[in-house]
Design an enzyme around this catalytic site. Structure first.
Site, PDB file in Angstrom:
ATOM      1  N   ASP A 204       0.665  -1.109  -0.079  1.00 54.29           N
ATOM      2  CA  ASP A 204       0.020   0.161  -0.098  1.00 54.29           C
ATOM      3  C   ASP A 204       0.892   1.159   0.031  1.00 54.29           C
ATOM      4  OD1 ASP A 204       1.143   0.397   2.501  1.00 54.29           O
ATOM      5  OD2 ASP A 204      -0.794   0.404   3.634  1.00 54.29           O
ATOM      6  N   ASP A 206       1.369   4.824   2.432  1.00 46.52           N
ATOM      7  CA  ASP A 206       1.012   5.108   3.697  1.00 46.52           C
ATOM      8  C   ASP A 206       1.418   6.943   3.691  1.00 46.52           C
ATOM      9  OD1 ASP A 206       0.404   2.398   5.241  1.00 46.52           O
ATOM     10  OD2 ASP A 206       2.477   2.294   4.175  1.00 46.52           O
ATOM     11  N   ASP A 293      -3.390   4.415   2.977  1.00 42.01           N
ATOM     12  CA  ASP A 293      -3.700   4.773   4.225  1.00 42.01           C
ATOM     13  C   ASP A 293      -3.123   6.103   4.339  1.00 42.01           C
ATOM     14  OD1 ASP A 293      -4.392   2.325   5.055  1.00 42.01           O
ATOM     15  OD2 ASP A 293      -2.631   1.692   5.925  1.00 42.01           O
TER      16      ASP A 293
HETATM   17  P1  ATP Z   1       3.995  -2.540   3.231  1.00 40.28           P
HETATM   18  O1  ATP Z   1       5.253  -1.964   1.921  1.00 40.28           O
HETATM   19  O2  ATP Z   1       3.736  -3.801   2.818  1.00 40.28           O
HETATM   20  O3  ATP Z   1       3.020  -1.579   3.075  1.00 40.28           O
HETATM   21  P2  ATP Z   1       4.818  -1.355   5.419  1.00 40.28           P
HETATM   22  O4  ATP Z   1       5.821  -1.367   6.176  1.00 40.28           O
HETATM   23  O5  ATP Z   1       4.472   0.144   5.007  1.00 40.28           O
HETATM   24  O6  ATP Z   1       4.963  -2.285   4.480  1.00 40.28           O
HETATM   25  P3  ATP Z   1       2.057  -1.146   6.600  1.00 40.28           P
HETATM   26  O7  ATP Z   1       1.041  -2.075   6.989  1.00 40.28           O
HETATM   27  O8  ATP Z   1       1.421  -0.340   5.572  1.00 40.28           O
HETATM   28  O9  ATP Z   1       3.533  -1.958   6.490  1.00 40.28           O
HETATM   29  O10 ATP Z   1       2.519  -0.289   8.094  1.00 40.28           O
HETATM   30  C1  ATP Z   1       3.138   0.815   8.066  1.00 40.28           C
HETATM   31  C2  ATP Z   1       3.231   1.136   9.632  1.00 40.28           C
HETATM   32  O11 ATP Z   1       2.400   1.822   9.890  1.00 40.28           O
HETATM   33  C3  ATP Z   1       3.926  -0.180  10.357  1.00 40.28           C
HETATM   34  O12 ATP Z   1       5.140   0.315  11.044  1.00 40.28           O
HETATM   35  C4  ATP Z   1       2.837  -0.309  11.343  1.00 40.28           C
HETATM   36  O13 ATP Z   1       3.426  -0.608  12.521  1.00 40.28           O
HETATM   37  C5  ATP Z   1       2.153   1.088  11.333  1.00 40.28           C
HETATM   38  N1  ATP Z   1       0.711   0.985  11.258  1.00 40.28           N
HETATM   39  C6  ATP Z   1      -0.068   0.022  10.526  1.00 40.28           C
HETATM   40  N2  ATP Z   1      -1.456   0.136  10.840  1.00 40.28           N
HETATM   41  C7  ATP Z   1      -1.536   0.660  12.090  1.00 40.28           C
HETATM   42  C8  ATP Z   1      -2.400   0.955  12.932  1.00 40.28           C
HETATM   43  N3  ATP Z   1      -3.746   0.550  12.603  1.00 40.28           N
HETATM   44  N4  ATP Z   1      -2.049   1.654  14.197  1.00 40.28           N
HETATM   45  C9  ATP Z   1      -0.835   1.972  14.342  1.00 40.28           C
HETATM   46  N5  ATP Z   1       0.055   1.897  13.671  1.00 40.28           N
HETATM   47  C10 ATP Z   1      -0.151   1.150  12.463  1.00 40.28           C
HETATM   48 MN    MN Z   2       2.806   0.458   3.703  1.00 39.48          MN
HETATM   49 MN    MN Z   3      -0.486   0.722   5.588  1.00 36.57          MN
END
Ligand code: ATP
Ligand code: MN
Ligand code: MN
Length: 369
Positions: A204, A206, A293
């Protein structure tokens, strides 16, 4: 040189937040295997075993060189017991039998498939598996009840399974920047998550959004999301209101920031050309679905939110564990709390938070724990 290496290996710091963990490392064959075992353990509901495998994998990711022998592994923190068998097998045979069997098992493959759907966690996947679901089409055939989120996840499954590239992430960034800017100029919008850690692709995109004037943030997410929806840019969105997060003894995984979990219809590069009357490639898809997100944080909480949403998940887990067990402080993505004195400790940057915790600063590209 042997004893020198041994020293280096036995001095690996126990918490991931005390180490530098690059994205590309030297032991991926072993860490891939350990992560599969960790995932399988979490599919079986054993968070403790899953965490043990995650810790071992994370230690190996931080090593400056390729592990040469099982003797070296014996000096590593968190790499005992079951992990040693796995490491030894891979060093000797190139594969781990247990992992190969798991990867090919129907249950593992099915849980992997179901948990990869947006809105489906381990518990739901397990329930569906027990109900006889083996492939996506079984969900309809068995009349499984779905949430709106899961429906959207299944409808756009093929697009969402396709990793988001950095180029696509940047196009999402300019799209949301333009949308938010219509309502409040001067916002600070930061791409967080894996892309901030230097990943070239992700599941995703963020974003963290803030503004020095707290009033300016009121209603911003709702207004801008509604506007993007009216422009046909959203395929799904769910906004979670800001909630008060207590300064608990142990910080929970979820934070209380206002958050929008969305699926964007990201227009293709050439869709503008197509709109200007050039329909030579008729039938070609002019957009693709991308998970996004959006998180809004008040200015004072911004450094903590930035640290919390940059990840990796394991790095965050370890930071919080370190704060609590080593410093008696409770850390989450809103702040740092001294529970005894019942006060929060402000910070103006990520660097400052590391100083407050007595940790050496770890830049985002080295938080790939
Ligand atoms: P990817 O490339 O697969 O998206 P990512 O490291 O960006 O990997 P995400 O699941 O998007 O993974 O999450 C990004 C960060 O945001 C993570 O470190 C996670 O701890 C934090 N995070 C995600 N969801 C929540 C939430 N609901 N509340 C608090 N922190 C969150
Ligand atoms: Mn992510
Ligand atoms: Mn995310």
């Amino acid at each position: 040189p042997v004893s020198k290496d041994k020293d280096a290996l036995s001095t690996v710091a126990p918490y991931a937040c005390q180490r530098q963990t690059p994205l590309i490392h030297h032991n991926s064959k072993i860490t891939d295997a350990l992560e599969i075992l960790g995932k399988a353990a979490s599919f079986q509901g054993s968070e403790v075993r899953s965490l043990a495998f995650a810790r071992a994998a994370s230690v190996l990711k931080s090593l400056p060189c390729k592990l040469q022998s099982i003797e070296e592994a014996k000096n590593l923190v968190w790499c005992g017991g079951h992990c040693q068998t796995v490491i030894q097998e891979i060093l000797e045979d190139g594969v781990c039998h247990e992992v190969e069997v798991l990867k090919n098992s129907e249950q593992y493959q099915c849980m992997e498939l179901l948990t990869s759907i947006f809105g489906v966690g381990v518990r739901t996947a397990e329930r569906w598996y027990n109900d006889g679901v083996r492939k996506l089409s079984d969900l309809a055939d068995l009349h499984i009840k779905l949430t709106a989120e899961q429906k959207a996840g299944i409808e756009h499954y093929t697009d969402l399974k396709q990793p988001v590239t950095r180029d696509e992430a940047e196009r999402v960034e300019s799209l949301i920047t333009r949308a938010l800017d219509r309502f409040v100029p001067g916002l600070r919008i930061t791409m967080t998550g894996g892309f901030r850690r230097g990943k070239q692709q992700g599941h995703d995109v963020d974003f963290l959004i803030t503004h020095p004037d707290e009033e300016a943030l009121n209603g911003l997410l709702e207004k801008s999301v509604n506007w993007m929806d009216s422009q046909g840019l959203l395929l799904y969105h769910h906004t979670k209101a800001r909630s008060h997060v207590q300064t608990r003894r142990r910080s929970t995984h979820m934070d209380g920031h206002e958050t929008c979990y969305a699926i964007f219809a990201l227009p293709n590069h050439d869709s503008l050309k197509a709109e200007s009357g050039d329909f030579t490639s008729s039938g070609a898809c002019r957009w693709r679905a991308v998970r996004v997100d959006l998180v809004v944080a008040p200015y004072e909480e911004y450094p903590y939110a930035l640290l919390g949403w940059t990840g990796s998940k394991h790095f965050e887990r370890e930071l919080r564990r370190f704060s609590w067990h080593e410093k008696n402080l409770s850390l989450n993505s809103h702040g740092l709390y001294n529970v005894e004195k019942e006060c929060s400790i402000p910070a103006t940057s990520e660097e400052e938070i590391f100083v407050l915790l007595g940790l050496q600063y770890v830049p985002p590209p080295y938080r790939n724990a």
